[in-house]
Design a protein around this motif. Sequence first.
Motif, PDB file in Angstrom:
ATOM      1  N   LYS A  61       3.950  12.370 -18.003  1.00 45.31           N
ATOM      2  CA  LYS A  61       3.579  11.237 -17.163  1.00 45.31           C
ATOM      3  C   LYS A  61       2.620  11.724 -16.092  1.00 45.31           C
ATOM      4  O   LYS A  61       2.839  12.755 -15.461  1.00 45.31           O
ATOM      5  N   GLN A  62       1.555  10.990 -15.888  1.00 42.75           N
ATOM      6  CA  GLN A  62       0.609  11.326 -14.839  1.00 42.75           C
ATOM      7  C   GLN A  62       1.053  10.633 -13.560  1.00 42.75           C
ATOM      8  O   GLN A  62       1.361   9.442 -13.567  1.00 42.75           O
ATOM      9  N   ALA A  63       1.112  11.393 -12.477  1.00 41.49           N
ATOM     10  CA  ALA A  63       1.521  10.822 -11.194  1.00 41.49           C
ATOM     11  C   ALA A  63       0.504   9.785 -10.750  1.00 41.49           C
ATOM     12  O   ALA A  63      -0.703   9.990 -10.868  1.00 41.49           O
ATOM     13  N   SER A  64       0.996   8.674 -10.271  1.00 40.98           N
ATOM     14  CA  SER A  64       0.083   7.640  -9.798  1.00 40.98           C
ATOM     15  C   SER A  64      -0.472   8.032  -8.428  1.00 40.98           C
ATOM     16  O   SER A  64       0.224   8.596  -7.599  1.00 40.98           O
TER      17      SER A  64
ATOM     18  N   LYS B 202      -2.996   3.766  -3.599  1.00 41.12           N
ATOM     19  CA  LYS B 202      -4.203   2.940  -3.510  1.00 41.12           C
ATOM     20  C   LYS B 202      -5.168   3.445  -2.433  1.00 41.12           C
ATOM     21  O   LYS B 202      -6.373   3.475  -2.659  1.00 41.12           O
TER      22      LYS B 202
ATOM     23  N   GLU C 136      -7.112   6.328  -3.728  1.00 38.47           N
ATOM     24  CA  GLU C 136      -8.141   5.858  -4.674  1.00 38.47           C
ATOM     25  C   GLU C 136      -9.367   5.364  -3.919  1.00 38.47           C
ATOM     26  O   GLU C 136     -10.499   5.655  -4.294  1.00 38.47           O
TER      27      GLU C 136
END
Length: 73
Positions: free
Chosen positions: A7-10, A13, A16
Amino acid sequence: MPPIVLKQASVPKLMEQQIDSVLVEFEGDARAAIGALLHNREELLRDADRAASLGFLRGRFSEGARPVRKLKA
């Protein structure tokens, strides 16, 4: 045996938006953006080195100011 899925860590926002802002500043040139960020990091580390007391960093204090702690070898 099924393949392992990582799983790629989110990324938050705000992060980003900051990444997009840096890329816009360098007109999408990721290499230039990374180079500028690394340069800024080096400058910050150099400033921190100049601002910190070498005696403090090595655990040495003036007599009576604070108990001298023994450094582990």
